[in-house]
Write a protein that holds these residues in place. Structure first.
Motif, PDB file in Angstrom:
ATOM      1  N   HIS A  52      -3.757   3.073  -3.132  1.00  0.00           N
ATOM      2  CA  HIS A  52      -3.077   1.777  -3.186  1.00  0.00           C
ATOM      3  C   HIS A  52      -2.382   1.470  -1.865  1.00  0.00           C
ATOM      4  O   HIS A  52      -2.172   0.308  -1.531  1.00  0.00           O
ATOM      5  CB  HIS A  52      -2.033   1.749  -4.305  1.00  0.00           C
ATOM      6  N   GLY A  53      -2.019   2.506  -1.138  1.00  0.00           N
ATOM      7  CA  GLY A  53      -1.261   2.334   0.100  1.00  0.00           C
ATOM      8  C   GLY A  53      -1.987   1.516   1.142  1.00  0.00           C
ATOM      9  O   GLY A  53      -1.368   0.717   1.858  1.00  0.00           O
ATOM     10  N   ASP A  54      -3.299   1.699   1.256  1.00  0.00           N
ATOM     11  CA  ASP A  54      -4.066   0.934   2.242  1.00  0.00           C
ATOM     12  C   ASP A  54      -3.962  -0.560   1.984  1.00  0.00           C
ATOM     13  O   ASP A  54      -3.814  -1.363   2.909  1.00  0.00           O
ATOM     14  CB  ASP A  54      -5.543   1.349   2.221  1.00  0.00           C
ATOM     15  N   ILE A  55      -4.063  -0.941   0.718  1.00  0.00           N
ATOM     16  CA  ILE A  55      -4.001  -2.362   0.361  1.00  0.00           C
ATOM     17  C   ILE A  55      -2.606  -2.914   0.627  1.00  0.00           C
ATOM     18  O   ILE A  55      -2.455  -3.975   1.241  1.00  0.00           O
ATOM     19  CB  ILE A  55      -4.413  -2.575  -1.109  1.00  0.00           C
ATOM     20  N   LEU A  56      -1.592  -2.182   0.202  1.00  0.00           N
ATOM     21  CA  LEU A  56      -0.226  -2.646   0.433  1.00  0.00           C
ATOM     22  C   LEU A  56       0.081  -2.735   1.930  1.00  0.00           C
ATOM     23  O   LEU A  56       0.685  -3.711   2.382  1.00  0.00           O
ATOM     24  CB  LEU A  56       0.762  -1.732  -0.287  1.00  0.00           C
ATOM     25  N   ALA A  57      -0.369  -1.760   2.693  1.00  0.00           N
ATOM     26  CA  ALA A  57      -0.140  -1.789   4.144  1.00  0.00           C
ATOM     27  C   ALA A  57      -0.805  -3.004   4.784  1.00  0.00           C
ATOM     28  O   ALA A  57      -0.235  -3.640   5.678  1.00  0.00           O
ATOM     29  CB  ALA A  57      -0.642  -0.498   4.781  1.00  0.00           C
ATOM     30  N   ALA A  58      -1.991  -3.356   4.326  1.00  0.00           N
ATOM     31  CA  ALA A  58      -2.678  -4.545   4.837  1.00  0.00           C
ATOM     32  C   ALA A  58      -1.871  -5.799   4.506  1.00  0.00           C
ATOM     33  O   ALA A  58      -1.755  -6.713   5.339  1.00  0.00           O
ATOM     34  CB  ALA A  58      -4.085  -4.641   4.251  1.00  0.00           C
ATOM     35  N   LEU A  59      -1.292  -5.836   3.313  1.00  0.00           N
ATOM     36  CA  LEU A  59      -0.498  -6.996   2.907  1.00  0.00           C
ATOM     37  C   LEU A  59       0.860  -7.046   3.589  1.00  0.00           C
ATOM     38  O   LEU A  59       1.446  -8.121   3.725  1.00  0.00           O
ATOM     39  CB  LEU A  59      -0.343  -7.023   1.389  1.00  0.00           C
ATOM     40  N   PHE A  60       1.371  -5.910   4.037  1.00  0.00           N
ATOM     41  CA  PHE A  60       2.625  -5.921   4.784  1.00  0.00           C
ATOM     42  C   PHE A  60       2.445  -6.656   6.113  1.00  0.00           C
ATOM     43  O   PHE A  60       3.380  -7.233   6.651  1.00  0.00           O
ATOM     44  CB  PHE A  60       3.128  -4.498   5.065  1.00  0.00           C
ATOM     45  N   LYS A  61       1.235  -6.623   6.649  1.00  0.00           N
ATOM     46  CA  LYS A  61       0.952  -7.296   7.924  1.00  0.00           C
ATOM     47  C   LYS A  61       0.812  -8.801   7.750  1.00  0.00           C
ATOM     48  O   LYS A  61       1.170  -9.574   8.638  1.00  0.00           O
ATOM     49  CB  LYS A  61      -0.322  -6.724   8.553  1.00  0.00           C
ATOM     50  N   LYS A  62       0.249  -9.211   6.633  1.00  0.00           N
ATOM     51  CA  LYS A  62       0.063 -10.628   6.336  1.00  0.00           C
ATOM     52  C   LYS A  62       0.216 -10.791   4.835  1.00  0.00           C
ATOM     53  O   LYS A  62      -0.517 -10.176   4.062  1.00  0.00           O
ATOM     54  CB  LYS A  62      -1.315 -11.090   6.804  1.00  0.00           C
ATOM     55  N   ASP A  63       1.147 -11.605   4.424  1.00  0.00           N
ATOM     56  CA  ASP A  63       1.585 -11.682   3.035  1.00  0.00           C
ATOM     57  C   ASP A  63       0.477 -11.981   2.030  1.00  0.00           C
ATOM     58  O   ASP A  63       0.452 -11.420   0.946  1.00  0.00           O
ATOM     59  CB  ASP A  63       2.694 -12.720   2.921  1.00  0.00           C
ATOM     60  N   CYS A  64      -0.448 -12.855   2.353  1.00  0.00           N
ATOM     61  CA  CYS A  64      -1.531 -13.213   1.440  1.00  0.00           C
ATOM     62  C   CYS A  64      -2.860 -13.182   2.183  1.00  0.00           C
ATOM     63  O   CYS A  64      -2.990 -13.818   3.234  1.00  0.00           O
ATOM     64  CB  CYS A  64      -1.333 -14.614   0.864  1.00  0.00           C
ATOM     65  N   VAL A  65      -3.819 -12.439   1.646  1.00  0.00           N
ATOM     66  CA  VAL A  65      -5.144 -12.361   2.257  1.00  0.00           C
ATOM     67  C   VAL A  65      -6.216 -12.309   1.173  1.00  0.00           C
ATOM     68  O   VAL A  65      -5.935 -11.976   0.025  1.00  0.00           O
ATOM     69  CB  VAL A  65      -5.295 -11.150   3.212  1.00  0.00           C
ATOM     70  N   THR A  66      -7.440 -12.615   1.559  1.00  0.00           N
ATOM     71  CA  THR A  66      -8.547 -12.565   0.603  1.00  0.00           C
ATOM     72  C   THR A  66      -8.943 -11.122   0.332  1.00  0.00           C
ATOM     73  O   THR A  66      -8.668 -10.220   1.131  1.00  0.00           O
ATOM     74  CB  THR A  66      -9.778 -13.317   1.133  1.00  0.00           C
ATOM     75  N   MET A  67      -9.620 -10.908  -0.773  1.00  0.00           N
ATOM     76  CA  MET A  67     -10.139  -9.574  -1.119  1.00  0.00           C
ATOM     77  C   MET A  67     -11.086  -9.085  -0.027  1.00  0.00           C
ATOM     78  O   MET A  67     -11.054  -7.921   0.353  1.00  0.00           O
ATOM     79  CB  MET A  67     -10.894  -9.611  -2.447  1.00  0.00           C
ATOM     80  N   MET A  68     -11.936  -9.995   0.458  1.00  0.00           N
ATOM     81  CA  MET A  68     -12.895  -9.615   1.494  1.00  0.00           C
ATOM     82  C   MET A  68     -12.178  -9.180   2.768  1.00  0.00           C
ATOM     83  O   MET A  68     -12.566  -8.204   3.405  1.00  0.00           O
ATOM     84  CB  MET A  68     -13.853 -10.786   1.798  1.00  0.00           C
ATOM     85  N   SER A  69     -11.113  -9.875   3.129  1.00  0.00           N
ATOM     86  CA  SER A  69     -10.339  -9.490   4.321  1.00  0.00           C
ATOM     87  C   SER A  69      -9.719  -8.106   4.150  1.00  0.00           C
ATOM     88  O   SER A  69      -9.727  -7.296   5.070  1.00  0.00           O
ATOM     89  CB  SER A  69      -9.241 -10.508   4.606  1.00  0.00           C
TER      90      SER A  69
END
Length: 155
Positions: A52-69
């Motif tokens: 789960h950490g990878d996904i949360l870390a990606a969202l910490f960089k940008k609050d909302c992103v697509t699943m594909m991103s």
């Protein structure tokens, strides 16, 4: 598998012994995950897995992103990301909403609960790297990273 690889290498007159490199890499991964889980538990976070950490870390960089991103950022396939995001939605760390720029996709966004993890994740990440690189010089760390990148790119 390793014998096959060894015979291929031997056919090219490259002198190389098989060793336990991949086993060591797997053990490092396993130990790092155990340390991550232990660190999360110290903060009372018992419902997250390292994946789960990878996904949360990606969202910490940008609050909302697509699943594909997210899938591209963390180098996972979209179906894996979808399953992980579903779990994070159930745990109230993220929510999904329609993408106003592309109605075929949705955006994954952090909830307040998810946002509250950012500082904790940064601290745990810093501690993890301090443990991993203890006793190594900056030059050794740079060389190690370069070699791991090369091996990764070989695959």
């Amino acid at each position: 598998m390793f014998l096959f690889a060894y015979s291929l290498i031997s056919n090219y007159n490259i002198v190389m012994k098989t060793d336990n490199t991949f086993n060591l890499l797997a053990r490092i991964h396993e130990k790092a995950n155990k340390k991550l889980i232990s660190s999360l538990n110290e903060y009372g976070i018992t419902d997250l897995a390292p994946s789960h950490g990878d996904i949360l870390a990606a969202l910490f960089k940008k609050d909302c992103v697509t699943m594909m991103s997210i899938a591209q950022l963390i180098h996972r396939d979209k179906s894996t990301v979808t399953q992980l995001v579903k779990k994070l939605v159930k745990k109230n760390y993220v929510f999904c909403k329609d993408n106003p720029q592309d109605h075929r996709s949705s955006l994954v966004c952090l909830t307040d609960k998810g946002k509250s993890l950012k500082e904790i994740f940064q601290k745990i990440s810093r501690e993890l790297y301090e443990t991993a690189y203890d006793g190594l010089t900056p030059n050794e760390i740079a060389n190690f990273h370069q070699l791991v990148e090369k091996i990764h790119n070989n695959f």
